[in-house]
Design a protein around this motif. Sequence first.
Motif, PDB file in Angstrom:
ATOM      1  N   ALA A   1       0.824  -1.206   0.000  1.00 44.61           N
ATOM      2  CA  ALA A   1       0.000   0.000   0.000  1.00 44.61           C
ATOM      3  C   ALA A   1       0.862   1.262   0.000  1.00 44.61           C
ATOM      4  CB  ALA A   1      -0.910   0.008   1.216  1.00 44.61           C
ATOM      5  N   LEU A   2       0.531   2.177  -0.892  1.00 47.35           N
ATOM      6  CA  LEU A   2       1.129   3.505  -0.905  1.00 47.35           C
ATOM      7  C   LEU A   2       0.188   4.427  -0.139  1.00 47.35           C
ATOM      8  CD1 LEU A   2       3.164   5.644  -1.939  1.00 47.35           C
ATOM      9  CD2 LEU A   2       1.682   5.873  -3.964  1.00 47.35           C
ATOM     10  N   ILE A   3       0.692   5.069   0.903  1.00 45.87           N
ATOM     11  CA  ILE A   3      -0.104   5.991   1.710  1.00 45.87           C
ATOM     12  C   ILE A   3       0.094   7.398   1.158  1.00 45.87           C
ATOM     13  CG2 ILE A   3      -0.462   6.980   4.000  1.00 45.87           C
ATOM     14  CD1 ILE A   3       0.591   4.321   5.165  1.00 45.87           C
ATOM     15  N   VAL A   4      -1.019   8.051   0.809  1.00 45.76           N
ATOM     16  CA  VAL A   4      -0.976   9.396   0.232  1.00 45.76           C
ATOM     17  C   VAL A   4      -1.744  10.343   1.144  1.00 45.76           C
ATOM     18  CG1 VAL A   4      -1.609  10.815  -1.756  1.00 45.76           C
ATOM     19  CG2 VAL A   4      -0.858   8.451  -2.104  1.00 45.76           C
ATOM     20  N   ASP A   5      -1.128  11.476   1.448  1.00 42.99           N
ATOM     21  CA  ASP A   5      -1.804  12.514   2.227  1.00 42.99           C
ATOM     22  C   ASP A   5      -1.300  13.873   1.746  1.00 42.99           C
ATOM     23  OD1 ASP A   5      -3.574  13.563   4.064  1.00 42.99           O
ATOM     24  OD2 ASP A   5      -2.605  12.714   5.823  1.00 42.99           O
ATOM     25  N   ASP A   6      -1.999  14.912   2.137  1.00 38.52           N
ATOM     26  CA  ASP A   6      -1.603  16.242   1.688  1.00 38.52           C
ATOM     27  C   ASP A   6      -0.385  16.754   2.438  1.00 38.52           C
ATOM     28  OD1 ASP A   6      -3.259  16.571   4.047  1.00 38.52           O
ATOM     29  OD2 ASP A   6      -3.314  18.708   3.593  1.00 38.52           O
ATOM     30  N   LEU A   7      -0.230  16.365   3.722  1.00 35.01           N
ATOM     31  CA  LEU A   7       0.803  16.984   4.533  1.00 35.01           C
ATOM     32  C   LEU A   7       1.378  16.011   5.560  1.00 35.01           C
ATOM     33  CD1 LEU A   7       0.943  20.501   5.780  1.00 35.01           C
ATOM     34  CD2 LEU A   7       0.907  18.771   7.568  1.00 35.01           C
ATOM     35  N   LEU A   8       2.688  16.026   5.685  1.00 40.24           N
ATOM     36  CA  LEU A   8       3.384  15.275   6.733  1.00 40.24           C
ATOM     37  C   LEU A   8       3.843  16.264   7.789  1.00 40.24           C
ATOM     38  CD1 LEU A   8       4.746  12.796   8.015  1.00 40.24           C
ATOM     39  CD2 LEU A   8       6.707  13.216   6.502  1.00 40.24           C
ATOM     40  N   ALA A   9       3.302  16.132   8.998  1.00 40.04           N
ATOM     41  CA  ALA A   9       3.708  16.969  10.128  1.00 40.04           C
ATOM     42  C   ALA A   9       4.504  16.096  11.094  1.00 40.04           C
ATOM     43  CB  ALA A   9       2.493  17.619  10.780  1.00 40.04           C
ATOM     44  N   THR A  10       3.871  15.619  12.146  1.00 36.53           N
ATOM     45  CA  THR A  10       4.561  14.779  13.132  1.00 36.53           C
ATOM     46  C   THR A  10       4.580  13.308  12.732  1.00 36.53           C
ATOM     47  OG1 THR A  10       2.561  14.398  14.421  1.00 36.53           O
ATOM     48  CG2 THR A  10       3.897  16.329  15.018  1.00 36.53           C
ATOM     49  N   GLY A  11       3.771  12.937  11.751  1.00 35.43           N
ATOM     50  CA  GLY A  11       3.703  11.549  11.306  1.00 35.43           C
ATOM     51  C   GLY A  11       2.658  10.722  12.021  1.00 35.43           C
ATOM     52  N   GLY A  12       1.907  11.329  12.944  1.00 37.67           N
ATOM     53  CA  GLY A  12       0.926  10.577  13.721  1.00 37.67           C
ATOM     54  C   GLY A  12      -0.190   9.973  12.885  1.00 37.67           C
ATOM     55  N   THR A  13      -0.764  10.750  11.990  1.00 36.37           N
ATOM     56  CA  THR A  13      -1.887  10.267  11.186  1.00 36.37           C
ATOM     57  C   THR A  13      -1.450   9.170  10.222  1.00 36.37           C
ATOM     58  OG1 THR A  13      -2.975  12.423  11.348  1.00 36.37           O
ATOM     59  CG2 THR A  13      -3.708  10.954   9.577  1.00 36.37           C
ATOM     60  N   VAL A  14      -0.360   9.389   9.496  1.00 32.01           N
ATOM     61  CA  VAL A  14       0.068   8.359   8.541  1.00 32.01           C
ATOM     62  C   VAL A  14       0.703   7.172   9.252  1.00 32.01           C
ATOM     63  CG1 VAL A  14       0.212   9.869   6.534  1.00 32.01           C
ATOM     64  CG2 VAL A  14       2.221   9.576   7.992  1.00 32.01           C
ATOM     65  N   GLY A  15       1.281   7.390  10.426  1.00 32.89           N
ATOM     66  CA  GLY A  15       1.781   6.274  11.223  1.00 32.89           C
ATOM     67  C   GLY A  15       0.633   5.375  11.669  1.00 32.89           C
ATOM     68  N   ALA A  16      -0.476   5.990  12.085  1.00 30.64           N
ATOM     69  CA  ALA A  16      -1.665   5.223  12.461  1.00 30.64           C
ATOM     70  C   ALA A  16      -2.236   4.504  11.242  1.00 30.64           C
ATOM     71  CB  ALA A  16      -2.709   6.150  13.072  1.00 30.64           C
ATOM     72  N   THR A  17      -2.203   5.162  10.090  1.00 31.14           N
ATOM     73  CA  THR A  17      -2.665   4.540   8.848  1.00 31.14           C
ATOM     74  C   THR A  17      -1.814   3.323   8.512  1.00 31.14           C
ATOM     75  OG1 THR A  17      -3.493   6.673   8.055  1.00 31.14           O
ATOM     76  CG2 THR A  17      -3.131   4.954   6.401  1.00 31.14           C
ATOM     77  N   ALA A  18      -0.509   3.431   8.680  1.00 33.05           N
ATOM     78  CA  ALA A  18       0.388   2.294   8.444  1.00 33.05           C
ATOM     79  C   ALA A  18       0.063   1.138   9.378  1.00 33.05           C
ATOM     80  CB  ALA A  18       1.846   2.729   8.616  1.00 33.05           C
ATOM     81  N   GLU A  19      -0.277   1.467  10.620  1.00 35.02           N
ATOM     82  CA  GLU A  19      -0.657   0.434  11.587  1.00 35.02           C
ATOM     83  C   GLU A  19      -1.921  -0.297  11.115  1.00 35.02           C
ATOM     84  OE1 GLU A  19      -1.888   0.298  16.287  1.00 35.02           O
ATOM     85  OE2 GLU A  19      -0.483   1.858  15.643  1.00 35.02           O
TER      86      GLU A  19
END
Length: 184
Positions: A127-145
């Motif tokens: 899976a490629l995770i796409v988002d508009d913005l990387l800040a602290t990584g919390g949201t995409v880190g949770a998505t990876a989980e």
Amino acid sequence: MTVRRVKAVGVLGMNLRSYIRDIADFPTPGILFRDITPLLSDASALKYAVDRMLELCEPLSSDVIVSVEARGFLLAAPLAYRMGKPLVPVRKQGKLPYKTHRVSYQLEYGTDTLEIHRDGIGEGQRALIVDDLLATGGTVGATAELIRECGAQVAGYAFLIELAELNGRQSLCGEEVVSLITYD
């Protein structure tokens, strides 16, 4: 961790950073919000951004595109379409109608819970995770989980904007990170 940074000025001289509007104290005092709506409202800038993301993400060999609501969907949908890949939404708790996996995580200004349909990604898919913005990584880190809970793996991450001073990249477990605009 592979670091891939792309200058915002492209072959056509398009400066994507000039399409990002800064909003102070939104959504809470002390936060500088990077508003992408000026970029979205300019067809040439949006096309350029999606084309650049496509070029950088194709080598990541993903099977599916995963994105978090809401602004991430705006970039992930045209990217999934152009790549010919399925799009799997990750939404806030209670927004998906079928059986889900759920994870709670810390934001830079609070906490939140995300969900993904249990059948959204197949076992072993990339899976490629796409988002508009990387800040602290919390949201995409949770998505990876959530992706890992489905038995899949993360092929990489793609962002329009990266806020480098918040060190979100360091929390992303070594997968490839692509960002078009970096604010130091």
